[in-house]
Motif scaffolding. Structure first.
Motif, mmCIF file in Angstrom:
data_model
loop_
_atom_site.group_PDB
_atom_site.id
_atom_site.type_symbol
_atom_site.label_atom_id
_atom_site.label_comp_id
_atom_site.label_asym_id
_atom_site.label_seq_id
_atom_site.Cartn_x
_atom_site.Cartn_y
_atom_site.Cartn_z
ATOM 1 N N ILE A 81 0.841 -1.191 0.000
ATOM 2 C CA ILE A 81 0.000 0.000 0.000
ATOM 3 C C ILE A 81 0.881 1.247 0.000
ATOM 4 N N GLU A 82 0.868 1.968 -1.127
ATOM 5 C CA GLU A 82 1.656 3.206 -1.280
ATOM 6 C C GLU A 82 3.122 2.966 -0.926
ATOM 7 N N LEU A 83 3.696 1.943 -1.542
ATOM 8 C CA LEU A 83 5.090 1.579 -1.272
ATOM 9 C C LEU A 83 5.996 1.769 -2.479
ATOM 10 N N ILE A 84 5.585 1.283 -3.647
ATOM 11 C CA ILE A 84 6.530 1.191 -4.764
ATOM 12 C C ILE A 84 7.034 2.559 -5.220
ATOM 13 N N GLU A 85 6.252 3.617 -4.995
ATOM 14 C CA GLU A 85 6.701 4.953 -5.418
ATOM 15 C C GLU A 85 7.883 5.449 -4.586
ATOM 16 N N HIS A 86 8.193 4.776 -3.474
ATOM 17 C CA HIS A 86 9.360 5.122 -2.657
ATOM 18 C C HIS A 86 10.613 4.391 -3.140
ATOM 19 N N LEU A 87 10.476 3.522 -4.146
ATOM 20 C CA LEU A 87 11.611 2.770 -4.680
ATOM 21 C C LEU A 87 12.119 3.422 -5.962
ATOM 22 N N THR A 88 13.402 3.207 -6.237
ATOM 23 C CA THR A 88 13.899 3.615 -7.556
ATOM 24 C C THR A 88 13.311 2.667 -8.600
ATOM 25 N N LEU A 89 13.335 3.066 -9.855
ATOM 26 C CA LEU A 89 12.769 2.216 -10.904
ATOM 27 C C LEU A 89 13.520 0.891 -11.004
ATOM 28 N N ALA A 90 14.822 0.920 -10.732
ATOM 29 C CA ALA A 90 15.593 -0.332 -10.730
ATOM 30 C C ALA A 90 15.125 -1.245 -9.592
ATOM 31 N N ASP A 91 14.829 -0.642 -8.429
ATOM 32 C CA ASP A 91 14.335 -1.434 -7.307
ATOM 33 C C ASP A 91 12.911 -1.926 -7.546
ATOM 34 N N VAL A 92 12.127 -1.200 -8.326
ATOM 35 C CA VAL A 92 10.787 -1.681 -8.669
ATOM 36 C C VAL A 92 10.884 -2.981 -9.456
ATOM 37 N N GLU A 93 11.883 -3.088 -10.327
ATOM 38 C CA GLU A 93 12.085 -4.330 -11.068
ATOM 39 C C GLU A 93 12.437 -5.471 -10.123
ATOM 40 N N ARG A 94 13.288 -5.190 -9.148
ATOM 41 C CA ARG A 94 13.648 -6.220 -8.171
ATOM 42 C C ARG A 94 12.443 -6.556 -7.282
ATOM 43 N N PHE A 95 11.655 -5.539 -6.931
ATOM 44 C CA PHE A 95 10.422 -5.753 -6.172
ATOM 45 C C PHE A 95 9.501 -6.729 -6.917
ATOM 46 N N SER A 96 9.343 -6.527 -8.222
ATOM 47 C CA SER A 96 8.486 -7.410 -9.025
ATOM 48 C C SER A 96 8.989 -8.843 -8.984
ATOM 49 N N GLU A 97 10.307 -9.011 -9.113
ATOM 50 C CA GLU A 97 10.880 -10.356 -9.106
ATOM 51 C C GLU A 97 10.714 -11.027 -7.749
ATOM 52 N N VAL A 98 10.945 -10.264 -6.659
ATOM 53 C CA VAL A 98 10.865 -10.837 -5.317
ATOM 54 C C VAL A 98 9.416 -11.192 -4.971
ATOM 55 N N VAL A 99 8.494 -10.252 -5.188
ATOM 56 C CA VAL A 99 7.103 -10.460 -4.759
ATOM 57 C C VAL A 99 6.410 -11.485 -5.643
ATOM 58 N N PHE A 100 6.441 -11.285 -6.946
ATOM 59 C CA PHE A 100 5.654 -12.135 -7.839
ATOM 60 C C PHE A 100 6.422 -13.360 -8.330
ATOM 61 N N GLY A 101 7.759 -13.240 -8.409
ATOM 62 C CA GLY A 101 8.539 -14.361 -8.892
ATOM 63 C C GLY A 101 9.055 -15.269 -7.804
ATOM 64 N N TYR A 102 9.247 -14.730 -6.582
ATOM 65 C CA TYR A 102 9.824 -15.523 -5.490
ATOM 66 C C TYR A 102 8.804 -15.823 -4.389
ATOM 67 N N MET A 103 8.121 -14.788 -3.909
ATOM 68 C CA MET A 103 7.115 -15.011 -2.858
ATOM 69 C C MET A 103 5.897 -15.766 -3.389
ATOM 70 N N THR A 104 5.545 -15.505 -4.623
ATOM 71 C CA THR A 104 4.431 -16.157 -5.337
ATOM 72 C C THR A 104 3.143 -16.243 -4.517
ATOM 73 N N PRO A 105 2.605 -15.100 -4.062
ATOM 74 C CA PRO A 105 1.338 -15.150 -3.316
ATOM 75 C C PRO A 105 0.184 -15.534 -4.231
ATOM 76 N N ALA A 106 -0.876 -16.061 -3.633
ATOM 77 C CA ALA A 106 -2.082 -16.365 -4.412
ATOM 78 C C ALA A 106 -2.738 -15.090 -4.910
ATOM 79 N N ALA A 107 -2.628 -14.006 -4.133
ATOM 80 C CA ALA A 107 -3.196 -12.715 -4.529
ATOM 81 C C ALA A 107 -2.312 -11.611 -3.975
ATOM 82 N N ALA A 108 -2.321 -10.465 -4.655
ATOM 83 C CA ALA A 108 -1.558 -9.299 -4.202
ATOM 84 C C ALA A 108 -2.358 -8.042 -4.502
ATOM 85 N N ILE A 109 -2.305 -7.097 -3.573
ATOM 86 C CA ILE A 109 -2.949 -5.796 -3.751
ATOM 87 C C ILE A 109 -1.855 -4.740 -3.721
ATOM 88 N N VAL A 110 -1.708 -3.998 -4.816
ATOM 89 C CA VAL A 110 -0.691 -2.961 -4.935
ATOM 90 C C VAL A 110 -1.392 -1.633 -5.198
#
Length: 422
Positions: A115-144
């Motif tokens: 919730i109101e988190l990704i805008e505090h990351l650099t664009l490079a970190d947003v890419e890593r965020f995507s990999e960690v959350v959706f590629g590694y954590m693999t939740p059944a659902a996510a709210i961004v």
């Protein structure tokens, strides 16, 4: 994350509450058991989620451990949670760490919120965020959720970004582009919505103040795009700051404690009823159960909801049986309360034990409960009450008054009435 710098009274309720309510509504509808809040900060969303007992594991992660520590103890169980534990299970864990790093403890959740988190990351970190959350954590659902920059012209006094720490603020098209890329790479689908409605006539042109993407993982036969799958090395990069298990009746020790309390309470109430009838009627063989209303008044609801004539008859049999078993105990100054009477008359004991055999087994080695030799009854001591009466008589004798040629005189009774009326 932190609230924006522009004046707040634009939305009712405030925008941060609307974002949290969106998550709460999702939890109510989908009933996830494991929920993770990324960027939990001062745990305000977690403090609301802990009351939704479909959640069994509630976890928060933030890079600023100092802020988490200030509020983490507000997630502790309340005193009522210990006094009246439920069957629901809840464990709370709080971690310090970055959303751009992996930790195996946070994999496989039913719901992850950002919730109101990704805008505090650099664009490079947003890419890593995507990999960690959706590629590694693999939740059944996510709210961004993230700010919608197209709404910014409607915010009075705003110059630049909504917060000094924001690295970017996306338009609806930019957010959609990022979200669809996540779905393509990691096997999700997304629905776009938001909170913070603009004034009438502006919805189509500017959208919501906070835009939200609700991601759901697709069921796929292969996990070719999932990072750190089976056989990968376990990684633990976060620091555990706080963990607590809420008391639950699924814990055998807690179940035992609550059951013993209910058994002793129920047995004491039944003993008191029997002694009242014995002293009042002089003949216990004719005693029967009261009506449901009288029973609740005497026992505080110890009996269950009676089901018409059959249950009243059953209760009468139980009570008559209860009385018939007392002769062997009265000389020992105790009352024998049969377990089957307790189990039949006290719904809480019935529910906690599950069966009469299980009730007997749970009480067998319990030091606070005295059972009869055959293990079929609880023995409730009357000696303490008798001793108190004897001590009262002794005190009266020591004071110089005759203890026992009572009944009281009418004058004494009148004096007692006057004292009661003062």
């Amino acid at each position: 994350m932190e609230e924006p710098l522009f004046p707040p009274p634009l939305f009712h309720p405030p925008l941060h509450r609307q974002r949290h309510q969106f998550v709460i509504d999702f939890v109510k509808s989908n009933k996830p058991q494991k929920v993770l809040d990324l960027g939990c900060c001062e745990c305000s969303l977690l403090k609301r989620l802990k009351f939704h007992r479909e959640v069994q594991l509630l976890v928060g992660l933030d890079i600023d451990g100092t802020k988490v520590k200030k509020k983490m103890y507000e997630l502790a169980p309340l005193s009522t949670d210990y006094l009246q534990p439920s069957y629901d299970q809840l464990r709370v864990e709080l971690y310090e760490g970055s959303v751009t790093e992996r930790d195996a403890r946070l994999r496989g959740f039913d719901l992850v919120t950002s919730i109101e988190l990704i805008e505090h990351l650099t664009l490079a970190d947003v890419e890593r965020f995507s990999e960690v959350v959706f590629g590694y954590m693999t939740p059944a659902a996510a709210i961004v959720s993230t700010p919608n920059c197209e709404y910014n012209p409607l915010l009075p006094g705003l110059r630049g970004f909504r917060h000094s720490d924001h690295k970017f603020e996306w338009s609806r098209a930019e957010f959609k582009s990022w979200a669809l890329k996540v779905c393509s790479e990691f096997g999700y689908e997304v629905e776009f919505t938001g909170v913070g409605q603009p004034a009438s006539g502006y919805q189509e042109s500017v959208g919501f103040c906070s835009q939200i993407g609700v991601f759901r993982r697709l069921e796929r036969g292969d996990d070719s795009n999932v990072l750190g799958g089976h056989g990968a090395e376990e990684v633990y990069s976060y620091t555990l700051l706080y963990s607590i298990n809420y008391p639950s009746l699924r814990d055998n020790n807690i179940l035992q404690r609550v059951l013993v309390s209910e058994v002793l309470s129920g047995a004491e109430k039944l003993k008191s009823r029997w002694m009242e009838k014995k002293s009042g009627e002089g003949n216990t063989s004719s005693a029967t159960f009261e009506t449901e209303e009288e029973e609740e008044e005497h026992t505080g609801g110890c009996t269950g909801g009676a089901s018409e004539d059959q249950e009243e008859e059953d209760e009468g049999v139980c009570w008559t049986d209860f009385q018939s078993r007392q002769d062997s105990c009265t000389s020992l100054r105790c009352v024998s309360v049969p377990l089957d009477v307790l189990w039949s008359c006290c719904p809480r004991v019935n529910t906690l034990s599950g069966s009469l055999g299980n009730l007997r087994r749970l009480l067998m080695d319990e030091p606070d409960v005295e059972l009869s030799q055959d293990g079929n009854a609880v023995l409730v001591n009357c000696l303490e009450q008798d001793l108190e009466e004897e001590e009262a008589e002794d005190d009266l004798e020591d004071s110089g008054y005759e203890p026992a040629s009572r009944p009281h005189s009418a004058a004494a009774e009148q004096e007692e009435d006057w004292e009661a009326s003062v």
